[in-house]
Structures are given as C-alpha cells and as structure tokens.
Enzyme design. Structure first.
Site, mmCIF file in Angstrom:
data_model
loop_
_atom_site.group_PDB
_atom_site.id
_atom_site.type_symbol
_atom_site.label_atom_id
_atom_site.label_comp_id
_atom_site.label_asym_id
_atom_site.label_seq_id
_atom_site.Cartn_x
_atom_site.Cartn_y
_atom_site.Cartn_z
ATOM 1 N N HIS A 493 0.821 -1.208 0.000
ATOM 2 C CA HIS A 493 0.000 0.000 0.000
ATOM 3 C C HIS A 493 0.849 1.250 0.000
ATOM 4 C CE1 HIS A 493 -4.229 -1.552 1.173
ATOM 5 N NE2 HIS A 493 -4.122 -1.279 -0.097
ATOM 6 N N ARG A 600 -10.046 -8.169 -12.746
ATOM 7 C CA ARG A 600 -10.008 -9.481 -12.069
ATOM 8 C C ARG A 600 -10.830 -9.339 -10.789
ATOM 9 N NH1 ARG A 600 -4.318 -9.625 -14.291
ATOM 10 N NH2 ARG A 600 -4.099 -11.635 -15.330
ATOM 11 N N ARG A 636 -14.532 -9.147 -15.564
ATOM 12 C CA ARG A 636 -14.501 -10.598 -15.688
ATOM 13 C C ARG A 636 -15.306 -11.232 -14.560
ATOM 14 N NH1 ARG A 636 -8.957 -13.801 -15.675
ATOM 15 N NH2 ARG A 636 -8.990 -13.379 -13.436
ATOM 16 N N GLU A 730 -8.879 -19.195 -23.125
ATOM 17 C CA GLU A 730 -7.839 -19.675 -22.220
ATOM 18 C C GLU A 730 -7.604 -21.168 -22.359
ATOM 19 O OE1 GLU A 730 -8.074 -17.187 -18.225
ATOM 20 O OE2 GLU A 730 -10.052 -17.796 -18.913
ATOM 21 N N ASP A 754 -3.277 -18.668 -19.123
ATOM 22 C CA ASP A 754 -3.875 -19.994 -19.053
ATOM 23 C C ASP A 754 -3.782 -20.722 -20.377
ATOM 24 O OD1 ASP A 754 -4.723 -20.599 -16.410
ATOM 25 O OD2 ASP A 754 -6.118 -18.928 -16.543
ATOM 26 N N ARG A 764 1.178 -23.226 -14.789
ATOM 27 C CA ARG A 764 1.704 -21.853 -14.832
ATOM 28 C C ARG A 764 2.409 -21.472 -13.541
ATOM 29 N NH1 ARG A 764 -3.715 -18.149 -15.111
ATOM 30 N NH2 ARG A 764 -2.444 -16.468 -14.267
ATOM 31 N N CYS A 801 -5.311 -10.199 -23.172
ATOM 32 C CA CYS A 801 -5.204 -9.602 -21.838
ATOM 33 C C CYS A 801 -4.255 -10.377 -20.926
ATOM 34 C CB CYS A 801 -6.573 -9.470 -21.180
ATOM 35 S SG CYS A 801 -7.327 -11.082 -20.856
#
Ligand code: PEP
Ligand code: MG
Length: 875
Positions: A493, A600, A636, A730, A754, A764, A801
């Site tokens: 932060h 996301r 998404r 994906e 993915d 991954r 993306c």
C-alpha cells in the site's frame, strides 16, 4: 564431533530429492562444498535440517549454514546462481548466531521470483565442514516431504585430516604468522573483485585449493581470521566486493600456496562472469508477464544486494519509476512498549474501545482529506481496526488478564503471521497495513496520536528499512523527492500511495541502507533500481540537470500516452488496462488506458472470510467505473478455483485443480454467487459501460447459459439494450472453436497465461517449468492466430489480456497475427504505445508468419529479438 551420536539431517522443504550430480554447478556436483543431496523445492519455506547454530547467513539470505552441537556444518543453498538476486525474493526468519531447532523456519522465499532469476531451484543440502565426518543412509531419489530424513552424519573411522592436526596453530593476526613457524611463511593481500564477495562458490574453491596444500593457510579480513580449509569459516568472514583480504601460508610450500589461492580466486571470478552472462541472457529474466517484470529483471541483472554499496551504488527493486536528487532523510520508528498485565477486564476493554474509536475518527479524517487512493487505504485500515477476528482475539487476551495494548498487539501479530504464511506476496504486503493500524491503536492507548505532519527538509529522500502508509501520508509532499527502503514490496500500500503521489521509490535495497548517512546527498535512479549513495559534485550536477530535463519532457510524454495509439502506418491499436482495484483504475487513466480490458473481480475480495453481498460488489464496481470516467470496463466474472482460491468459497479437494472446477465451471456450479455478481455488475451506472467477460470457457453452451442468466437479470432490473458479452480464450478448445463462440459473444479476449498452461501442459505456477511456460511457443501463437482470424472474419474484436500483451518481444508478433487490442498493467501502457507507434503492421505480419513456422519459444524469441521492430525504435 568426538564420539558424537549420528546426526539426522531432515528435508528442509517438500520437493523432489536427487543426487548432487544433478546440480548444474561443479562446486556442488564435484562435492567441493561437501557431500549431501539436492532437493527441487515445491514450497517457499526453508526449515532447519537439524538443530544448531546459524553460522552463515548472507544478507541476501539465499543460503544458510547450521553448525550442529557436534561441530558438523550443514549448508543449504537455495537454487544455483541465486546470490545474483541480491536478496530479492528471500527473507531470513532467523539471525546469524541464533540457535535453532530442527524444523524451525529459517528462510522464506518466493518460489516464482527465485525460479525466474536462478539457473535452477535445485537446492544442495551438504555437510560443509566434513573433516572426520561422513554421511550414510542417503535418501534415494524421489518425492520428499519437509522433515523426512535425508541422511545421517557419522564419524568416519580411521580418518585423520591435516586440519585436525594443525588447527591449534591457527593464529589471529597475520603479522604474527610470518615468524611463528620454523618453516617458510608467505603472505599476500588482495582485493576481492567478485561481485558478491566471498560467497559459497569462491569459498569452496579456496577451501578446495587449501585442502590440496601441505601449508597451513588462513584468510584475514575485518580483523578476523578463518581457516581457508573451512568453507563456512570463509563465508562467515562476510567479505564483500572491493574489500581486502590477506592470505597467510605457513609450511614448506607456503609461496606456492599463496599462488594457488590467488588462482582459486581467479577461477571464481571467471565462473562468476560466465554465470553472469548466462543469467542476463536467460529468457526467464527477459520475459515480462507484468509490469513488475522489467524492473525485477533489471534488479536481477543489476545483481548485488548483499548488504553494502558496491561502487557507491545500492541496488533495489523499482516500485515507482523516476529519478531524483536529494538529501537522505532517515525515519526511525519508535518502539512502543506495552505492559503485559492489565488493570482488569472492564477497564482494559473500555480502553481499547476508546482507542479504536479515536483511531477510527482520525482515519476517517485523513481519508476524507486526501485523494481517492488515500481514501481507499484509510478505509482499508478502518476495516482492519474493526476486524472481528482480531477484536475477538484481543478480547480473549484481555479476559485472560492482559492489558489492552498487549492484547491488541498480540492479536495483530497473529494476523500478520497468518498473512505471511499464505506465501502470497500481495497478501504479505497487507501485513504492513496491520502494523500501521497496530501502532495507531497503541499510541492512542497512550493518549498520543501519530503526528499528522512530520517535518522533513527540502529535497528529502526518505531512507528507512520500511515505511508505513500513515508515515508516508504524514510527510510534506512538496519537500519529498524520493523514497528508498531496505525492505518493502513493490505492490504494498505504501508503494501504491507513493505512485499516487508520484514519488519515485526503490524497495528491497537491503541492509546496506543502514549505512547511508542522514543528510548525505544521494541520487535515486528508480528506473534502473539504483541508489547512488556517495555521488561526487559532477555526478550531482549531472543528475540535477537530468531531473530538470525530465520535468520538461514529462508533460509531453504524458500527453503522448493519453493520445490514441496508431502504428506507423496508421492502424488503430487500442490499449486497455488490467485492473484489480480502484487504485489501479486511477493509475490506468493517468497512464493513458482507453478503459479496462480485464477487471479481475476475484482480487477485490481475495482476503475476506465472507462473500461480498450484491451491494458491496456493486459499490466496488461502481467506484472503479467512476475512476475510469466514461471508459469501458470489461468486468470478468468470478474466476475462482485452480490458482485463484477464495477463502470464503471452499471448494472440494481436487486431484488436479487446474483441470477441475474453475472459472465459469465454478460459477455455473454456484449459480447463487454468479447471480449476485451479475446483479451487482448490471447495476453499475451508466448501464452499458460495463461489459462482461466469461473466464475459462470450453463450450459454447457455457456462454449461452451465462447469457440467458444475464438476460433474465436485465429483465428483472428493467435494464435497456443488450450488454456486451465476451469470452476468454484460455483453453485450446476455446481457441479452436473461436468462430462458434463468436456467434454468441461480442468479443473474445485471449488469456495467454492460461492458454499457454493448457496448450503446453505446463502448470503456470510450476517453478521448475517457469522458464518454459512461454506464450511465444509457436503452438500458442497458432491458437492466437486462429482466434484472431475468426475475429477478423466475424468483424469482432479480439483482444489479448494475458501477460504476453506487455511483453516487448511479443507485441509486434501479436499485431502481426491480427490482434488489435491489448490489455496490460497500467504502468506498461506508455512504453507499449511508444513501441507500437514505431512499427509497421506489414513488418509485424512478416515477422509473425515466420514465427509460426518455428519449433520453440526460444527460437521465436531469438528471431524476434534480431528484428528492429521489437525495440520500438524502428524508423
Ligand atoms: C490469463 O489467463 O491470461 C488471464 C488473463 O487470466 P488470469 O491470469 O487472471 O488467469
Ligand atoms: Mg486465466
């Protein structure tokens, strides 16, 4: 180790156990450092293989040696060539000299970061000081769990080593040595040129050379002497680059001995430069899957972070890019002392209540006085303050007789530990926020408050081990030019705040930060990850001139980033941003994003115990949409399962989570959650600004089911026209069936992370495969080409993306394959726009079609790197 019982050495982590012969480093495979085994780890927590004292632990924390009570020294070296990471990705959990139990946590490391920067993660566990010792019951190759027995150390019978005989004649000062022996003696002082000083490898080479000599050889540095035959003793001298050491040899071959030690250092130097080339040329460090990658790669290439400045430069990780000249300004944090015992439950409980109320009011005031980022962070701190788990824990301790301060601190630290144990750097950085709130509360209990304003000099460069968000917001922005932290994370932060305040920031500078004098003039190159701690006057003048030039160029650069992006031949390429928070949205707009290409949503609620309700989700989405202005927001739908577990949504155990319930499959298995999310998303105003994206699609039927639900909810909400709906590509199935999907959706977005995993059948998150899980594999490129062609035929948008969209080498290839929209992390946008403006689509097409014919990702990278269009400087 006289008549000692066998010492059992335990596996320091889960993984695959193998022989030292497998280690691609002659120092280990040749047993120069000692005998043992190697482990390929699958967890990032290194546990003590035995009980004993920590006798070596470099500042970079990539290796550790434990000396058992019997005198055996067990070295665990995490990966190979990891010294070059300069401590990046490692965090020591113990101190040098500390006595530890077997199984105690020694070092935490980020598997991913270390795997990317290392030659291999194979970790030798060897008995470094092995005179008179041997190992038995060595573990056979195979899967191993932390705590399993690796081998036993026992005394070798009938072995008498020269060092045992002569150890007593070792002396403390070289000057005494020259005449101390009847035999010849020889001495030489040399400057260590090795970038990382006398770390494990050079120490092993020296020890190996020394063991072959009849002469007794010692090494003097920092006023301490080490027996050159002992690797750990040499490492423990802590000799760094540029420091002097004195070799002293006594015995018949003394002069020859000195030559041999010189030669050993020379060999170490050659090995280091060879390793340096291998690492910097390594694709793993060149691949950028996110904006952090170039800076991380830069830091890795920059090498050093072993504690001290090298050539007047401390190396760190750029958290906020920029350049500044200023005066080092130390911020020391006062340790707040709390009484353990309280004055009764009612009294302490009331005290804590009052303190929390004061802090809450104050945080609300601070949040209200700042911009969006400050407001959000203050709101997050209020959440921590009111966290039910922490408050319950504190109340329990108060009921047990503890003071309010003691209870609050203990409850906070428990949470901090829990966050740290998750091994997720993003969550770990939240620990700083908890500590920030802790100090607010403890001060409030003492009737004090954190000063709202801290006085700093003009041109202040804050130099500290770490910095809390509230400490940063208390600084006068007009006087603050940069921040340099010994620790810290690039996505903490405080880094987000610094970015919002536009203050260049370096983190992970290591312990060398302590040596920077308060008030010293320094140059902060946060683009290159360098803090120049002792610049001379000409360097300072040049740096000041550079700052002035940057200021002049800046507005022009920003304006350029804000403008639309066209390639050199005029083809319009849209650049969107991937977001996970409102702060990201602010940064995206500032960096010239045309909207959000991937929100996301699961990241918004990742660290919660309970599912967010419709209102909370709607508010979060609305805040992001508002921050984006009228720009499109591709939201998404919940991508849960596989590599994205959610605490509040426990999923059944699966053998292969990546191939199980994840993405849209989870959403369809939990229609209640999907419905709530859809209602929240469809209530964002103005209607239509939000577009929905379905993750992990395999079948057209999945899209149709989601669309039917959307239509139902739209009818419920009385919404007008159809909302735009997209599917993520994906899985190979989705790519191969892109045309059919395009009949049901408005756009496709390729999730290369993915898609690569499922095309190459490589996890991954698998550290050992990190270097090969490359989206530029021709097989993945063929699937992207197929998708792009389907899009062109259908006249619909095909975006990328996944991380490959921000990879400089990949961008022209993607454009050549027909992709016309990229979505990347906000900070990468200006550079990508600059690169695209310098390329011609015809050249990109020619490159892409050649890449499709190649046999591996490495070949693609090599071909693309040879063309000028990947540099972005093409005419
Ligand atoms: C992808 O898979 O490329 C993607 C963008 O989604 P995530 O990385 O969130 O799985
Ligand atoms: Mg994905």
């Amino acid at each position: 180790m006289n008549a000692e019982p066998p010492v059992t050495i335990l596996a320091p982590f889960d993984g695959w156990c193998t022989g030292l012969d497998e280690v691609p480093d002659p120092v280990f495979s040749g047993r120069m450092l000692g005998d043992g085994v190697a482990i390929d780890p699958v967890s990032g927590i290194l546990l003590a293989p035995c009980a004993g004292e920590v006798v070596t632990l470099p500042a970079s924390a990539h290796a550790v040696t434990i000396r058992t009570p019997g005198g055996a020294e067990v070295l665990v070296h995490i990966g190979i060539d990891t010294v070059q990471l300069g401590g990046r990705g490692f965090a020591a959990q113990v101190k040098l000299g500390q006595v530890v139990e077997a199984g105690q946590e020694l070092i935490r490391f980020e598997l991913d970061t270390v795997a990317r920067g290392a030659k291999t993660l194979l970790t030798p566990v060897v008995v470094a000081a092995s005179d008179g010792l041997t190992i038995r019951h060595r573990r056979a190759a195979g899967i191993i769990k932390a705590g399993d027995v690796l081998f036993e150390i026992v005394q070798a019978r009938d072995v008498v080593h020269a060092s045992q005989v002569t150890q007593t004649s070792d002396v403390a000062h070289s000057s005494e040595v020259t005449h101390a022996s009847a035999s010849a003696s020889s001495q030489r002082t040399v400057t260590v040129q090795l970038r990382h000083g006398l770390h494990a490898r050079p120490a092993a080479l020296l020890a190996q050379a020394a063991k072959a000599l009849a002469a007794e050889v010692s090494i003097l540095a920092h006023g301490r002497t080490a027996n050159a035959r002992s690797v750990t003793a040499v490492m423990a001298l802590g000799v760094r680059h540029g420091e002097e050491v004195t070799f002293t040899a006594r015995g018949p071959d003394a002069a020859h001995a000195i030559q041999q030690l010189d030669a050993a250092l020379e060999t170490a130097l050659h090995m280091e430069s060879a390793a340096g080339h291998a690492t910097t040329g390594d694709r793993a460090s060149a691949v950028s899957s996110a904006v952090a990658a170039p800076s991380v790669a830069a830091a890795a290439m920059a090498g050093e972070n072993s504690g001290g400045a090298v050539d007047g430069v401390l190396r760190g990780i750029p958290a906020v890019a920029g350049f500044a000249v200023g005066r080092a300004t130390r911020i020391e944090r006062r340790e707040i002392v709390v009484e353990e015992h309280g004055g009764g439950m009612a009294h302490e409980g009331a005290q804590l209540e009052q303190a929390r109320a004061n802090v809450r009011a104050r945080l609300t005031r601070v949040g209200g006085a700042g911009g969006a980022t400050r407001r959000e962070i203050a709101a997050a701190h209020v959440e921590f303050l009111d966290d039910p788990v922490m408050n319950e824990a504190a109340q329990e301790l108060i009921a047990a007789g503890k003071s309010a301060g003691y209870a609050w601190r203990a409850a906070t630290r428990r949470q901090v530990q829990a966050l740290e144990a998750l091994g997720d750097s993003r969550l770990r950085e939240r620990a700083d926020d908890l500590l920030d709130v802790e100090s607010h509360v403890l001060l409030a209990l003492m009737g004090e408050a954190r000063p709202m304003n801290l006085t700093i000099p003009d041109e202040a460069v804050i130099v500290a081990d770490d910095l809390l968000p509230s400490e940063l917001t208390a600084l006068d922005r007009r006087r603050l030019v940069a921040i340099c932290l010994g620790r810290g994370g690039a996505t903490s932060h405080v880094a987000i705040l610094a970015a919002a305040m536009d203050v260049p920031m370096l983190v992970g500078l290591g312990t060398g930060i302590h040596a920077v004098a308060d008030g010293a003039m320094v140059i902060v190159d946060a683009d290159a990850g360098a803090l120049h701690v002792a610049p001379d006057i000409p360097a300072l003048d040049a740096a000041r001139a550079a700052v002035a030039t940057r200021l002049t160029n800046r507005s022009a650069e920003r304006a350029a980033a804000l403008a639309d992006c066209r390639s050199l031949d005029g083809t319009r390429i849209e650049i969107f941003a991937n977001l996970g928070s409102t702060a990201d949205a602010v940064a995206a707009v500032e960096n010239g994003a045309e909207g959000c290409g991937l929100l996301r949503t699961e990241f918004l609620f990742i660290d919660r115990e309970t599912a967010p309700d419709e209102r909370e989700q709607r508010d979060a989405y609305q805040a992001i949409s508002t921050a984006l202005g009228a720009r499109p927001l591709v939201l998404r739908l919940m991508d849960v399962g596989g590599d994205k577990p959610l605490k509040y949504l426990p999923l059944p155990h699966e053998e292969n989570p990546a191939l199980g319930l994840r993405g849209v499959r989870t959403a369809l298995a939990r229609p209640d959650l999907l419905r709530t999310q859809l209602r929240a998303a469809l209530r964002v105003e103005p209607f239509g600004v939000v577009q929905l994206l379905i993750p992990m699609v395999t079948d057209v039927a999945e899209v149709i089911t989601v669309r039917t639900l959307i239509e139902e909810i739209n009818a419920e909400l009385g919404n007008g026209p159809r909302i735009k709906l997209g599917a993520m590509i994906e899985t190979p199935a989705a790519a191969l069936n892109a045309s059919a999907l395009l009949r049901e959706v408005d756009f496709l977005s390729i999730g290369s992370n993915d898609l690569t995993q499922y095309t190459l059948a490589m996890d991954r998150g698998h550290a050992a495969l990190a270097g090969r899980t490359d989206a530029l594999h021709p097989a993945v490129l063929k699937l992207i080409a197929l998708t792009a062609n389907a899009g062109i035929e259908a006249g619909k948008t095909i975006a990328v993306c996944g991380g490959v969209a921000a990879d400089r080498i990949a961008v022209p290839i993607l454009l050549g394959l027909g992709v016309r929209e990229l979505s990347v992390v906000p900070a990468a946008i200006p550079a990508i726009k600059r690169q695209i403006r310098a390329v011609r689509i015809a050249d990109c097409r020619a490159l892409a079609s050649r890449c499709l014919e190649l046999g591996s990702a490495a070949e693609v990278r090599s071909l693309a790197a040879q063309t000028s269009i990947t540099s972005g400087d093409a005419p």
